[in-house]
Write an enzyme that holds these catalytic residues in place. Structure first.
Site, mmCIF file in Angstrom:
data_model
loop_
_atom_site.group_PDB
_atom_site.id
_atom_site.type_symbol
_atom_site.label_atom_id
_atom_site.label_comp_id
_atom_site.label_asym_id
_atom_site.label_seq_id
_atom_site.Cartn_x
_atom_site.Cartn_y
_atom_site.Cartn_z
ATOM 1 N N MET A 53 37.658 33.212 -25.837
ATOM 2 C CA MET A 53 36.803 34.337 -25.477
ATOM 3 C C MET A 53 36.587 35.283 -26.660
ATOM 4 O O MET A 53 37.255 35.182 -27.683
ATOM 5 C CB MET A 53 37.408 35.103 -24.304
ATOM 6 C CG MET A 53 37.528 34.285 -23.036
ATOM 7 S SD MET A 53 38.319 35.184 -21.683
ATOM 8 C CE MET A 53 37.085 36.441 -21.323
ATOM 9 N N HIS A 54 35.631 36.189 -26.509
ATOM 10 C CA HIS A 54 35.409 37.349 -27.382
ATOM 11 C C HIS A 54 34.812 37.031 -28.751
ATOM 12 O O HIS A 54 34.556 37.946 -29.526
ATOM 13 C CB HIS A 54 36.705 38.145 -27.617
ATOM 14 C CG HIS A 54 37.525 38.380 -26.397
ATOM 15 N ND1 HIS A 54 37.005 38.953 -25.253
ATOM 16 C CD2 HIS A 54 38.831 38.115 -26.132
ATOM 17 C CE1 HIS A 54 37.968 39.041 -24.348
ATOM 18 N NE2 HIS A 54 39.075 38.534 -24.860
ATOM 19 N N ASP B 263 38.228 30.768 -21.475
ATOM 20 C CA ASP B 263 39.419 29.923 -21.381
ATOM 21 C C ASP B 263 40.433 30.414 -20.348
ATOM 22 O O ASP B 263 41.082 29.600 -19.683
ATOM 23 C CB ASP B 263 40.083 29.753 -22.748
ATOM 24 C CG ASP B 263 40.448 31.068 -23.430
ATOM 25 O OD1 ASP B 263 40.161 32.151 -22.872
ATOM 26 O OD2 ASP B 263 41.018 31.009 -24.534
#
Length: 514
Positions: free
Chosen positions: A82-83, A241
């Site tokens: 992520m991110h 995830d």
């Protein structure tokens, strides 16, 4: 007979699985690794084309291993770290290396976002305070430091959504992963025009947002020729995830919590309402099911800590593992088992990449505290495992304080393969810890989401009940728990004792870069 493909674009590797909907088993799996680049302390970047090459090779490998016809693949699900931030120009070319989740360079941009929007307003919309990990801060960093790249941006994608673009030609995301950008209205599950406008980020840079089970595109002819997949194979939204791993671990009902040790460590709890920590210590994101959310605490350097030790000080284990045809981590675990609970007062702080829960401090650094001449390599390895578990207990206690039910804890991630690490978690949490019979985590989760999106299953809970069963349960060792309780109180105090020193080091590092 039919199969579902789950692809997880992780930090160290991409893993692809082929799930058999008839036997409810994994028929084949493959993974392909790639590097992480750290040009400066606190920076973390990857090449998106490395993810794509790993995706192609792992798809080719599972299709070859599975000995199946391409038309038998009913659907594909995507998961990923992520991110991250992937910037594309108008021709679909990558503009710069992806700045990924554990990068800590954007502290100034966090201050800017908080100043522009206001902390309370920001949390009310995005359910989280401004963090260095989130995508929005990375976009503003590029605007400030690389304006020539910023001016050429056409789309901003998350890691797994870049792979979706390569597979289908579609610019799309889904709610769970988009929650971690700081640009999504989390309660309403849509991009926040308010936040985007305030930050001067064009709305049309953002991909269309789907629910996690919805079909977002289909495999193109070019990709079919490259991978061996069938043209037109549906690709569903998938999940970040953590949400994907939660689905793959059956965390889809109230009272269910997962403790995951991968590169990072996560305690994840399901909720059917938006529950926000006003102090911003844990994250609230959309879950991978409509009208549900999840609360999660994150420690940045969980499995990363053990990997760091292996890479820098584990040459003997690596050489011996090659000779014995074993995993170096198995040998390290055998060494750690020889140390006593509490490691004779050696306490490890797993802040190799700063920390998120509960401290939100990008300047935090890793520490071995209490080391003496009597300590051995065995103590050091075990203290790393215990320090990560202490950090996960920080997360669990905040989630409980928010009123979230905690009835069942399931272990997942690479750390769950270690019976010692599971036992340490159980002892430190003072709770039973279960594992399931399929250990594929995010890749399994998005394969099941693909099954929902293509009609194999009615909904996500049905898919989980069909595919997931508890394998074993570890219970706390009565002798160890009070020892860990006492050391945990010391662990909790160490961050505050060192906080000013972390900041002093960060200032020195900043000055040396000038």
């Amino acid at each position: 007979m039919g199969y579902l493909l789950g692809i997880d674009i992780g930090t160290s590797a991409t893993k692809t699985i082929l799930f058999d909907t008839e036997t409810k088993k994994i028929k084949a799996s493959a993974s392909s690794e790639y590097p992480l680049y750290q040009p400066y302390i606190g920076w973390a970047e990857q090449d998106p084309d490395d993810w794509w090459r790993a995706t192609v090779s792992s798809i080719q490998e599972v299709l070859k291993k599975g000995l199946i016809h391409p038309q038998d693949v009913l659907g594909i699900g995507l998961s990923g770290q992520m991110h991250g931030m992937v910037l594309l120009d108008k021709d679909g070319n990558v503009l710069r290396p992806a700045i990924i989740w554990c990068d800590q360079r954007t502290e100034e941009e966090c201050k800017d976002i908080t100043s522009i929007i206001g902390r309370e307003k920001l949390i009310s919309i995005t359910a989280n305070p401004a963090l260095t990990n989130f995508t929005a801060t990375k976009i503003l960093w590029v605007k400030r430091h690389q304006p020539e790249i910023f001016e050429r941006i056409h789309k901003v994608l998350l890691p797994k959504d870049f792979i979706r673009f390569k597979l289908t030609g579609e610019f799309a995301s889904e709610v769970s992963d988009a929650s971690g950008t700081q640009l999504l209205d989390v309660p309403n599950r849509t991009w926040s025009r308010y936040v985007l406008d305030k930050l001067d980020i064009p709305f049309d840079w953002m991909p269309k947002v789907y629910e996690s089970h919805e079909v977002s595109g289909c495999v193109t002819e070019k990709v079919a020729n490259l991978t061996g997949l069938n043209v037109g194979t549906p690709v569903v939204g998938g999940a970040g995830d953590q949400a994907a791993g939660a689905v793959g671990n059956g965390i889809v009902e109230s009272g269910m919590v997962s403790s995951t040790i991968g590169t990072s460590g996560v305690v994840f709890a399901y909720t059917d309402k938006v529950s926000i920590d006003p102090k911003g210590r844990v994250h609230t994101f959309c879950h991978a099911m409509p009208d549900t959310w999840h609360v999660m605490g994150v420690t940045q350097g969980a499995g990363l800590s053990l990997q760091w030790f292996r890479n820098n000080f584990g040459s003997l284990e690596k050489e011996l593992a090659t000779f014995l045809k074993k995993d170096p981590y198995e040998l390290m675990t055998e060494e750690a088992q020889k140390a006593d609970a509490g490691c004779n007062g050696l306490i490890y702080l797993p802040y190799l990449m700063g920390e998120r829960t509960p401290h939100l401090d990008p300047s935090a650094k890793g520490v071995f505290f209490g080391i003496s001449a009597k300590h051995t390599r065995n103590d050091m390895i075990r203290s790393i495992m215990e320090g990560v578990a202490y950090s996960l207990r920080d997360c669990l206690e905040i989630i409980q304080d928010m009123g979230t039910e905690v009835d069942i804890i399931r272990a997942s991630g690479g750390g769950a393969r270690s019976s010692l690490w599971r036992q340490i978690q159980s002892d430190i949490f003072n709770r039973p810890l279960s594992t399931i019979d399929i250990g594929e985590g995010p890749a399994l989760g998005v394969a099941l989401l693909a099954g929902v999106g293509t009609g194999v299953y009615k909904d996500v809970p049905e898919a989980c009940k069909a595919a997931i069963n508890t394998k074993d349960t570890i219970y706390p060792i009565e002798y160890n728990t009070p020892i860990y309780d006492r050391y945990y109180e010391v662990y909790r105090s160490l961050y505050f004792a060192l906080k000013d020193n972390y900041r002093a080091i960060a200032d020195i590092e900043k000055d040396l870069k000038k």
